[in-house]
Design an enzyme around this catalytic site. Structure first.
Site, PDB file in Angstrom:
ATOM      1  N   HIS A  39      51.696  60.642  42.008  1.00 46.97           N
ATOM      2  CA  HIS A  39      51.553  61.459  40.837  1.00 46.97           C
ATOM      3  C   HIS A  39      53.327  60.954  40.168  1.00 46.97           C
ATOM      4  O   HIS A  39      53.199  61.161  38.848  1.00 46.97           O
ATOM      5  CB  HIS A  39      51.426  62.961  41.235  1.00 46.97           C
ATOM      6  CG  HIS A  39      49.950  63.237  41.269  1.00 46.97           C
ATOM      7  ND1 HIS A  39      49.008  62.731  40.394  1.00 46.97           N
ATOM      8  CD2 HIS A  39      49.460  63.921  42.374  1.00 46.97           C
ATOM      9  CE1 HIS A  39      47.762  63.292  40.988  1.00 46.97           C
ATOM     10  NE2 HIS A  39      48.117  63.963  42.189  1.00 46.97           N
ATOM     11  N   GLU A  72      44.331  61.961  39.552  1.00 46.21           N
ATOM     12  CA  GLU A  72      43.943  62.176  41.074  1.00 46.21           C
ATOM     13  C   GLU A  72      43.477  60.654  41.697  1.00 46.21           C
ATOM     14  O   GLU A  72      43.755  60.386  42.737  1.00 46.21           O
ATOM     15  CB  GLU A  72      42.639  63.355  41.348  1.00 46.21           C
ATOM     16  CG  GLU A  72      43.343  64.743  41.159  1.00 46.21           C
ATOM     17  CD  GLU A  72      44.547  65.103  41.894  1.00 46.21           C
ATOM     18  OE1 GLU A  72      44.809  64.460  42.910  1.00 46.21           O
ATOM     19  OE2 GLU A  72      45.462  65.638  41.307  1.00 46.21           O
ATOM     20  N   HIS A  80      50.051  60.129  48.133  1.00 49.91           N
ATOM     21  CA  HIS A  80      49.238  60.505  47.087  1.00 49.91           C
ATOM     22  C   HIS A  80      50.082  61.310  46.060  1.00 49.91           C
ATOM     23  O   HIS A  80      50.200  61.063  44.826  1.00 49.91           O
ATOM     24  CB  HIS A  80      48.023  61.215  47.665  1.00 49.91           C
ATOM     25  CG  HIS A  80      47.308  62.127  46.423  1.00 49.91           C
ATOM     26  ND1 HIS A  80      45.993  61.431  45.783  1.00 49.91           N
ATOM     27  CD2 HIS A  80      47.311  63.238  45.725  1.00 49.91           C
ATOM     28  CE1 HIS A  80      45.783  62.394  45.123  1.00 49.91           C
ATOM     29  NE2 HIS A  80      46.733  63.398  44.868  1.00 49.91           N
ATOM     30  N   GLU A  81      50.853  62.186  46.797  1.00 56.38           N
ATOM     31  CA  GLU A  81      51.839  63.318  45.676  1.00 56.38           C
ATOM     32  C   GLU A  81      52.776  62.494  45.101  1.00 56.38           C
ATOM     33  O   GLU A  81      53.042  62.737  44.001  1.00 56.38           O
ATOM     34  CB  GLU A  81      52.255  64.449  46.738  1.00 56.38           C
ATOM     35  CG  GLU A  81      51.290  65.493  47.333  1.00 56.38           C
ATOM     36  CD  GLU A  81      50.719  66.102  46.180  1.00 56.38           C
ATOM     37  OE1 GLU A  81      51.141  66.193  44.935  1.00 56.38           O
ATOM     38  OE2 GLU A  81      49.451  66.361  46.349  1.00 56.38           O
TER      39      GLU A  81
HETATM   40 ZN    ZN Z   1      46.801  64.739  43.459  1.00 56.82          ZN
END
Ligand code: ZN
Length: 466
Positions: free
Chosen positions: A330, A406, A326-327
């Protein structure tokens, strides 16, 4: 009432408009928090659709934790709004300015030098806000966080930390401000371009040195030991061409048992930082019985008082990889770059408008500066007070944008085949951090930088865990 306001001199109108807007925002946010507190008070049973992901015990714990935090922020918010209003109404800013003049004169720098006076003013102002804020943060850490089992600090560690933070802030703030004031003074007609470029450089330098030179002053960073987790992180980084150079574990457990992960660094030099509290196998909070010594056998610093939790916390390795997926999403999707571009465009716009407004004498008159127009005070009045409606709007837009990012980062992890691990990681993290999964729609729309847990889980596609 509007008519009688318009009959006032323009500087009085400006002052009342600033004060009025500040209270409008305050009341709006107090109303939103009231709506959210009503949810905490009334939602005493786990809603049906959450039954599978949250047990009654955790639900009740998180409800009480969030209720305490919300009540606390009601009082601290009321205090700071009142304090701010009193400072404005009683002429606190011109008073502090003239005090700074006296002090800088007494130290022999000569009160005629505006920059010296500005630096003394800034130090006094930050000292004032640090001192008045201290009782609140002590209460928050040692009463609320403590009560709900998150606090890991002793009062000694906390106070030492506050002094260190103040000193480090001054070391950065004072030289940067004096250079900025100097640039504005000598920059000519296009000073706002140079001022903007200067702040851009300062922020790039700070981002570059922060992790290596500033953050280690406060926390202990150790490289993640060789092993399965490290190899897996490296393999995953390679698979999406993330230029990873180092993986660190930060000793977050010395402060609180809240958990997190992030990455930083420019271009080809990226590092990942994992909180020890995020790692099931690494967290000191899971290692009952051997306190008094760290893994290398050294004595623990006396100010740390890591207390093991009775329940295991943190994520297993596949879940940590999903969180990192997930990170890194980004990064891969350009969210970091987009955020930097937005904030720099905003900063340019603000400096441009500052250049347009700084010559207006009525702005200074409005805040009690009758016969001088110091640049630092101008920066404060314009950036903080005059821009505040714009700042509110911008921060709302950024919150909305952040929620989109997100979802996109979650979808990225899903695309890497990590949906089910991310699903269980989100549930564990929500549990470890006592997040409350029910929110008032208006409150969450205004405040939540992350989408509510249920929406994220739904978007991950109702992956069944078992
Ligand atoms: Zn995030």
């Amino acid at each position: 009432m509007l008519e009688s306001m318009l009959a006032l001199p323009v500087e009085k109108q400006i002052f009342l408009a600033v004060l009025g807007f500040s209270w409008t925002v305050y009341l709006w946010e107090a109303y939103l928090s009231y709506r959210q507190r009503r949810i905490y008070r009334s939602t005493t049973q786990v809603p049906q659709e959450l039954g599978k992901i949250m047990d009654t015990d955790t639900f009740e714990k998180s409800r009480l934790y969030q209720l305490d935090k919300s009540n606390f922020s009601f009082w601290s918010g009321l205090y700071s709004e009142t304090e701010g209003t009193l400072i404005l109404v009683l002429g606190g800013i011109p008073y502090l300015w003239s005090l700074a003049g006296t002090v800088s004169g007494r130290f022999g720098f000569g009160a005629e030098y505006e920059i010296t006076q500005s630096l003394v003013f800034l130090t006094l102002a930050t000292l004032f806000s640090a001192v008045t804020g201290l009782p609140w943060s002590i209460y928050s850490t040692f009463i609320i966080e403590e009560k709900h089992g998150f606090n890991q600090q002793t009062l000694g560690f906390f106070l030492k930390d506050a002094v260190k933070k103040f000193a480090v802030t001054q070391c950065i703030l004072l030289p940067v401000t004096s250079l900025l004031l100097h640039i504005i003074k000598i920059g000519g007609d296009f000073f706002f371009i140079y001022a903007w470029l200067f702040t851009l450089c300062v922020s790039l330098v700070l981002v570059t040195i922060y992790a290596d030179y500033i953050a280690p002053l406060f926390d202990k960073f150790t490289p993640l030991p060789e092993g399965e987790l490290k190899t897996d992180i490296e393999t995953m980084s390679q698979s999406i061409s993330f230029p990873l150079t180092k993986v660190y574990v930060v000793e977050g457990s010395k402060r609180s048992s809240h958990s997190n992960a992030y990455f930083y660094g420019f271009f080809k030099n990226k590092r990942i930082v994992l909180f020890d509290t995020l790692l099931e196998d690494y967290s000191p909070l899971n290692q009952a019985g051997d306190h008094g010594a760290d893994p290398e056998g050294n004595d623990m610093p006396s100010e740390s008082k890591v207390k093991p939790k009775n329940k295991k916390q943190g994520c297993n390795n596949p879940e940590i990889l999903a969180v990192l997926g997930h990170e890194l999403g980004h990064w891969k999707l350009g969210h970091t770059v987009k955020n930097i571009v937005i904030s720099q465009m905003n900063s340019f716009l603000c400096f441009f408008l500052f250049a347009v407004l700084i010559g207006r004498r009525e702005l200074f008159l409005a805040f009690g500066f009758n016969d001088s127009q110091p640049t630092l005070i101008g920066l404060m009045i314009i950036f903080q007070f005059i821009f505040s409606p714009y700042n509110e709007l911008l921060s709302f837009c950024l919150t909305v944008l952040s929620r989109r990012f997100e979802f996109q980062a979650d979808a990225f992890a899903l695309g890497m085949g990590k949906a089910s691990q991310l699903y269980s990681a989100l549930i564990k993290l929500n549990k470890d951090n006592l997040g409350f999964p029910v929110a008032d729609w208006l409150f969450s729309m205004w405040h939540y930088s992350h989408p509510p847990l249920l929406e994220r889980l739904r978007a991950l596609g109702n992956v069944k865990q078992d």
